[in-house]
Design an enzyme around this catalytic site. Sequence first.
Site, PDB file in Angstrom:
ATOM      1  N   ASP A 225      10.286-129.921 -38.977  1.00 27.56           N
ATOM      2  CA  ASP A 225       9.126-130.707 -38.545  1.00 27.56           C
ATOM      3  C   ASP A 225       9.002-132.033 -39.286  1.00 27.56           C
ATOM      4  OD1 ASP A 225       8.413-128.492 -36.926  1.00 27.56           O
ATOM      5  OD2 ASP A 225       7.476-127.556 -38.668  1.00 27.56           O
TER       6      ASP A 225
ATOM      7  N   LYS B 107      12.204-135.300 -36.595  1.00 29.64           N
ATOM      8  CA  LYS B 107      13.587-135.567 -36.147  1.00 29.64           C
ATOM      9  C   LYS B 107      13.622-136.067 -34.708  1.00 29.64           C
ATOM     10  CE  LYS B 107      15.059-131.415 -37.104  1.00 29.64           C
ATOM     11  NZ  LYS B 107      13.958-130.895 -37.891  1.00 29.64           N
TER      12      LYS B 107
ATOM     13  N   ASN C 205      13.454-121.910 -30.970  1.00 26.34           N
ATOM     14  CA  ASN C 205      12.517-121.897 -32.110  1.00 26.34           C
ATOM     15  C   ASN C 205      12.153-123.339 -32.477  1.00 26.34           C
ATOM     16  OD1 ASN C 205      15.198-122.271 -32.913  1.00 26.34           O
ATOM     17  ND2 ASN C 205      15.003-121.135 -34.816  1.00 26.34           N
TER      18      ASN C 205
ATOM     19  N   GLY D 259      11.184-127.344 -31.777  1.00 22.70           N
ATOM     20  CA  GLY D 259      10.290-128.039 -30.854  1.00 22.70           C
ATOM     21  C   GLY D 259      10.256-129.498 -31.222  1.00 22.70           C
ATOM     22  N   HIS D 260      10.735-130.340 -30.315  1.00 24.62           N
ATOM     23  CA  HIS D 260      10.734-131.768 -30.578  1.00 24.62           C
ATOM     24  C   HIS D 260       9.649-132.420 -29.753  1.00 24.62           C
ATOM     25  CE1 HIS D 260      14.180-131.631 -32.926  1.00 24.62           C
ATOM     26  NE2 HIS D 260      15.111-131.797 -32.019  1.00 24.62           N
TER      27      HIS D 260
ATOM     28  N   GLN E 232      15.433-127.443 -37.131  1.00 18.82           N
ATOM     29  CA  GLN E 232      14.803-126.913 -38.351  1.00 18.82           C
ATOM     30  C   GLN E 232      15.118-127.838 -39.533  1.00 18.82           C
ATOM     31  OE1 GLN E 232      16.796-124.196 -36.507  1.00 18.82           O
ATOM     32  NE2 GLN E 232      14.986-124.210 -35.242  1.00 18.82           N
TER      33      GLN E 232
ATOM     34  N   THR F  22       6.113-125.569 -31.366  1.00 17.38           N
ATOM     35  CA  THR F  22       6.563-124.384 -30.641  1.00 17.38           C
ATOM     36  C   THR F  22       5.481-123.320 -30.559  1.00 17.38           C
ATOM     37  OG1 THR F  22       8.831-124.830 -31.283  1.00 17.38           O
ATOM     38  CG2 THR F  22       8.367-122.580 -30.602  1.00 17.38           C
TER      39      THR F  22
ATOM     40  N   ASP G  57       2.383-143.397 -42.596  1.00 12.49           N
ATOM     41  CA  ASP G  57       1.032-143.832 -42.201  1.00 12.49           C
ATOM     42  C   ASP G  57      -0.013-142.735 -42.404  1.00 12.49           C
ATOM     43  OD1 ASP G  57       2.755-142.895 -39.929  1.00 12.49           O
ATOM     44  OD2 ASP G  57       0.779-142.735 -38.971  1.00 12.49           O
TER      45      ASP G  57
ATOM     46  N   SER H 267       9.420-144.962 -40.204  1.00 16.37           N
ATOM     47  CA  SER H 267       8.636-144.732 -38.995  1.00 16.37           C
ATOM     48  C   SER H 267       7.160-144.898 -39.349  1.00 16.37           C
ATOM     49  CB  SER H 267       8.929-143.311 -38.497  1.00 16.37           C
ATOM     50  OG  SER H 267       7.940-142.907 -37.606  1.00 16.37           O
TER      51      SER H 267
END
Length: 432
Positions: free
Chosen positions: A13, A16, A38, A40-41, A225, A301, A334, A413
């Site tokens: 998390d 990515k 498993n 989740g993007h 992951q 997820t 941020d 980012s």
Amino acid sequence: MTALVVVGTQWGDEGKGKIVDLLTEQADAVVRYQGGNNAGHTVMFGDETHILHLIPSGILRDTMSILGNGVVIDLPELLKEIEELRENGVEVQGKLHVSARSHLVMPWHRLIDQLREKDKGEKKIGTTGRGIGPAYEDKVGRRGIRMGDLRHPETLLARLQEIIAEKNALLTHLYEASDQCFDPVSIQQEYLGYFERIQPFVTETPVLVHSLVEQGRRLLFEGAQGTFLDIDHGTYPFVTSSNTVSGNACAGGGIGPRHISDVVGIVKAYTTRVGSGPFPTELLDQTGEFLRSEGQEFGATTGRPRRCGWFDAVLVRYAVRLNGITSLALTKLDVLDKFETLKLCVGYRMKDGSIQTDFPFEGHDEVEPVYEELPGWNTKTAGITEYDQLPKNLLDYLARIEELVEAPASIISTGPKREDTIVLQPDRFWKS
Ligand code: IMP
């Protein structure tokens, strides 16, 4: 050299999805090499938010997307994801390629994962309940079913009879769930039905990868992951069941190490984790709560709230070494915009009083983090796209992280959207 690997340096998390999406602009193909749904993007594309679990986010950019042999695939879930993309106007035909050697996550894997977790009670791993562990167990135990096995209905049925006999015995005698036993013929029929729909995508992905390498194409290997969920190097047993480190891009994607030129480590500006297990810098107070709400730290997820804490340089430095990271992509800086002061963990004080700066084998629950304090920037940086506009204190925080973890930053980012990004060295990737 043609391959770049993207890995998470913490417990997953790290953001990515967004960085992979960004780098995909320059890539000819994106390859996933481990894990399953498993993962989740969350990717923001224009005004739309897409959550992908199996298919690489590169698909949103029309880039060739490959699910490598090291991935475990829940077939009905993959078909659902394909349908959802189509409904959103993203066509996958001709762009998505699925390895015939990938193993299937079967319904008993999901069921056993959930039953085991329930039985464990307080001691549960906190898995996503997607059957990932049991699927990898069967792969290594040589009783798995591979995507390509669905091409042969008769041998498939024979394999299913053998496998299901064992699973049903387990369900009946160990888990007292005889009402949930499986029937080989109906599973065979169900999966042959799925196969009809997935067949056009199934291929020998290593052969495809090799031809891309020969043509000098740019490949991006997308890890799922994070490093500390790696089965060998993570906080065992509170880990996932695959190797998440960059080295597995080779085995799980079908490429030799000499083709890898860059490894980008994704680093969240603080630390989070979902599920159980050690977390030395975890904050169980209002500061942790604040990070969770500012950072929207809820699993893509399972929707579970993520545990939050200060940045841990011990973890990330270890990850830099394990993965051979050539540069860092810093995400979610941020989220720290409103802090007066920030803490960085620079070492662990062990039970015997010694200070460790390498991630230790054991005792993670008992270590006391050694913190260094830095002034916050206490000003809005979300959405800044020019390096020169970043506040000095943020640059100092960043510089200290680079120094502590021994790797340079290449991407910063500053928000969830594609455009909220500062690429420090635009030409650095895919160079030998
Ligand atoms: P499993 O992969 O479902 O077996 O879960 C094992 C551990 O990995 C649990 O702590 C999960 O919360 C964690 N995990 C699995 N996938 C992800 C992910 O994509 N992000 C963060 N944690 C994950």
